[in-house]
Design a protein around this motif. Structure first.
Motif, mmCIF file in Angstrom:
data_model
loop_
_atom_site.group_PDB
_atom_site.id
_atom_site.type_symbol
_atom_site.label_atom_id
_atom_site.label_comp_id
_atom_site.label_asym_id
_atom_site.label_seq_id
_atom_site.Cartn_x
_atom_site.Cartn_y
_atom_site.Cartn_z
ATOM 1 N N ASN A 55 0.846 -1.186 0.000
ATOM 2 C CA ASN A 55 0.000 0.000 0.000
ATOM 3 C C ASN A 55 0.883 1.237 0.000
ATOM 4 O O ASN A 55 2.077 1.140 0.316
ATOM 5 C CB ASN A 55 -0.899 0.040 1.245
ATOM 6 N N PRO A 56 0.331 2.422 -0.314
ATOM 7 C CA PRO A 56 1.081 3.649 -0.063
ATOM 8 C C PRO A 56 1.270 3.769 1.455
ATOM 9 O O PRO A 56 0.305 3.976 2.190
ATOM 10 C CB PRO A 56 0.184 4.759 -0.605
ATOM 11 N N MET A 57 2.495 3.602 1.933
ATOM 12 C CA MET A 57 2.722 3.501 3.366
ATOM 13 C C MET A 57 2.407 4.797 4.102
ATOM 14 O O MET A 57 2.088 4.779 5.286
ATOM 15 C CB MET A 57 4.162 3.074 3.634
ATOM 16 N N SER A 58 2.472 5.916 3.411
ATOM 17 C CA SER A 58 2.144 7.183 4.069
ATOM 18 C C SER A 58 0.718 7.157 4.594
ATOM 19 O O SER A 58 0.439 7.636 5.701
ATOM 20 C CB SER A 58 2.322 8.346 3.089
ATOM 21 N N GLN A 59 -0.208 6.583 3.826
ATOM 22 C CA GLN A 59 -1.608 6.539 4.235
ATOM 23 C C GLN A 59 -1.936 5.302 5.059
ATOM 24 O O GLN A 59 -2.779 5.350 5.954
ATOM 25 C CB GLN A 59 -2.501 6.589 2.997
ATOM 26 N N ARG A 86 4.220 1.004 -9.009
ATOM 27 C CA ARG A 86 5.098 2.171 -9.069
ATOM 28 C C ARG A 86 4.592 3.266 -8.129
ATOM 29 O O ARG A 86 5.385 3.972 -7.497
ATOM 30 C CB ARG A 86 5.178 2.691 -10.511
ATOM 31 N N ASP A 87 3.295 3.410 -8.045
ATOM 32 C CA ASP A 87 2.714 4.446 -7.188
ATOM 33 C C ASP A 87 3.116 4.221 -5.728
ATOM 34 O O ASP A 87 3.513 5.166 -5.041
ATOM 35 C CB ASP A 87 1.189 4.433 -7.326
ATOM 36 N N ALA A 88 3.024 2.986 -5.234
ATOM 37 C CA ALA A 88 3.409 2.689 -3.853
ATOM 38 C C ALA A 88 4.902 2.898 -3.639
ATOM 39 O O ALA A 88 5.333 3.383 -2.588
ATOM 40 C CB ALA A 88 3.013 1.262 -3.495
ATOM 41 N N ASP A 109 5.640 6.623 -3.398
ATOM 42 C CA ASP A 109 5.195 7.117 -2.094
ATOM 43 C C ASP A 109 6.243 6.800 -1.023
ATOM 44 O O ASP A 109 6.597 7.661 -0.204
ATOM 45 C CB ASP A 109 3.857 6.473 -1.740
ATOM 46 N N PHE A 110 6.764 5.581 -1.037
ATOM 47 C CA PHE A 110 7.802 5.186 -0.079
ATOM 48 C C PHE A 110 9.049 6.045 -0.260
ATOM 49 O O PHE A 110 9.669 6.490 0.720
ATOM 50 C CB PHE A 110 8.142 3.711 -0.274
ATOM 51 N N ASP A 111 9.407 6.302 -1.489
ATOM 52 C CA ASP A 111 10.599 7.109 -1.776
ATOM 53 C C ASP A 111 10.442 8.532 -1.252
ATOM 54 O O ASP A 111 11.383 9.128 -0.710
ATOM 55 C CB ASP A 111 10.855 7.109 -3.284
ATOM 56 N N TRP A 166 8.629 9.532 1.314
ATOM 57 C CA TRP A 166 8.566 9.587 2.772
ATOM 58 C C TRP A 166 9.816 9.034 3.456
ATOM 59 O O TRP A 166 10.212 9.525 4.513
ATOM 60 C CB TRP A 166 7.340 8.818 3.264
ATOM 61 N N VAL A 167 10.406 8.006 2.880
ATOM 62 C CA VAL A 167 11.536 7.329 3.535
ATOM 63 C C VAL A 167 12.827 7.528 2.757
ATOM 64 O O VAL A 167 13.884 7.795 3.335
ATOM 65 C CB VAL A 167 11.252 5.813 3.695
ATOM 66 N N GLY A 168 12.741 7.421 1.430
ATOM 67 C CA GLY A 168 13.922 7.476 0.580
ATOM 68 C C GLY A 168 14.438 6.068 0.316
ATOM 69 O O GLY A 168 14.711 5.320 1.256
ATOM 70 N N ILE A 169 14.537 5.705 -0.952
ATOM 71 C CA ILE A 169 15.011 4.367 -1.305
ATOM 72 C C ILE A 169 16.523 4.325 -1.158
ATOM 73 O O ILE A 169 17.242 5.132 -1.740
ATOM 74 C CB ILE A 169 14.578 3.996 -2.740
#
Length: 374
Positions: free
Chosen positions: A112-116, A144-146, A149-151, A153-156
């Protein structure tokens, strides 16, 4: 001897990630020794469907037990000496990253989009993610959307991969082209009755459809069942909560259109399954749903019921080429979401992450190369 994977997931209570894993276990077991670890004991699947060499439960009891679960998982890893540790879902990812020794490859998944789904719901979720995530860990995202979103908020930090989910072949086997949608419409939705799915949006929309020949059946259970039923009864709406069913591929054949009003999704397996049966889709206008359906749907604003009602009106007036949506949907599902191709792509990812699993990548030739970046 086959290479070993320790696979960690929160539980086997039926959900999208859990169903995907259980469906996949026989195929994985043909390639690898699967050691299955759950944080909690719940399971909604028959024991004979859970194909693995060994199975453990860490008995997670809340945040205070995280350290104990990590220690227990580390003992399991030492016992089985896996070539790879793989986790699915947020909590399992945290525990696996705490437990896995530096020299053992680890891949964690986001669904999921982890931010939400996590970070905005629990103030500790984002710090824990950042604290435990290392460059040596590989990330597998269902869209790709998820991943983006992770990138944000967290950064890959290390390798990352996009691996779309697969669908059960029963959905394609049940496919038929819908040629038209007339003045009377039978709509269907499948999903947990929870806030994310935004079912009260459909309640508001159907208040404007009272007396019209438009019905909606919703399959699934969840914490909002009682409040949804209360609203349906209070307004006399043509919506029926159908509960859980194990024969959804066959059930979908009774309907004209599939609807999903979600606030957010990581992938959206239910609309892809519906698309495979030939159902035209009415979906929230989310980037991820445009991504996984390749734009083959009718999209509405999930914050404005009038947007959905306008689509219903166009459908009832015959202003939409339903047959084209239906036929293309079956073709897209067949081309992109078959299990055999998924197994090949997953094996290729595993071989890229862990040299000890590279032999399993031999099955990947037919599945093609997964999307990834180092």
């Amino acid at each position: 001897m086959k290479p070993t994977i320790v696979h960690v997931i929160d539980s086997l209570a039926r959900g999208g990630a859990e169903t995907l894993l259980v469906d996949l276990l026989p195929d994985l077991a043909a390639l690898y020794r699967i050691i299955l670890v759950t944080l909690r004991p719940e399971s909604d699947f028959p024991a004979d469907e859970i194909v693995c060499e060994a199975r453990y439960c860490l008995d997670y009891r809340g945040a205070a037990s995280l350290a104990g679960c990590a220690l227990a998982l580390r003992r399991i890893i030492r016992r089985h000496r896996p070539d790879l540790v793989r986790s699915q879902l947020y909590l399992s990812g945290i525990v696996a990253r705490l437990a896995t020794p530096r020299g053992t490859p680890l891949a964690f998944s986001i669904h999921n989009p982890m931010s939400q789904d996590a970070y905005c719901r629990n103030r500790l979720a984002l710090p824990l993610e950042k604290l435990t995530y290392r460059k040596r860990h590989a990330l597998i995202s269902v869209s790709r959307d998820a991943l983006e979103d992770f990138d944000r908020w967290v950064g890959i930090r290390g390798r990352s991969y996009i691996l779309y989910n697969f669908i059960n072949s029963a959905y394609l086997a049940a496919s038929r082209i819908r040629r038209s949608a007339g003045p009377a419409l039978r709509l269907v939705s499948v999903g947990m009755l929870k806030e994310q799915k935004n079912y009260f949006y459909l309640i508001d929309a159907f208040k404007q459809l009272r007396g019209e020949p438009v019905t909606l059946d919703i399959y699934g259970e969840g914490p909002l069942r009682a409040s949804l039923q209360e609203a349906i009864d209070a307004h006399g709406l043509a919506i029926t909560l159908k509960g859980k069913r194990s024969d959804i591929p066959a059930v979908l054949g009774d309907y004209d259109l599939y609807v999903m009003p979600s606030f957010y999704e990581g992938f959206g397996i239910a609309p892809v399954e519906a698309m495979a049966t030939g159902l035209p889709l009415l979906l929230s206008d989310l980037p991820v749903l445009r991504e996984v359906t390749f734009g083959n749907a009718l999209f509405f604003d999930p914050a404005e019921p009038r947007s959905f009602l306008d689509l219903v009106r166009r459908l009832r007036e015959g202003a939409v080429d339903v047959a084209a949506l239906s036929e293309r949907g079956i073709a897209l599902a067949s081309d992109h979401y078959r299990k055999q191709a998924y197994v090949g792509r997953l094996a290729a990812i595993y071989g890229d992450i862990a040299p000890g699993l590279a032999a399993g990548g031999a099955v990947a030739a037919e599945g093609g190369v997964p999307s990834f970046r180092a």
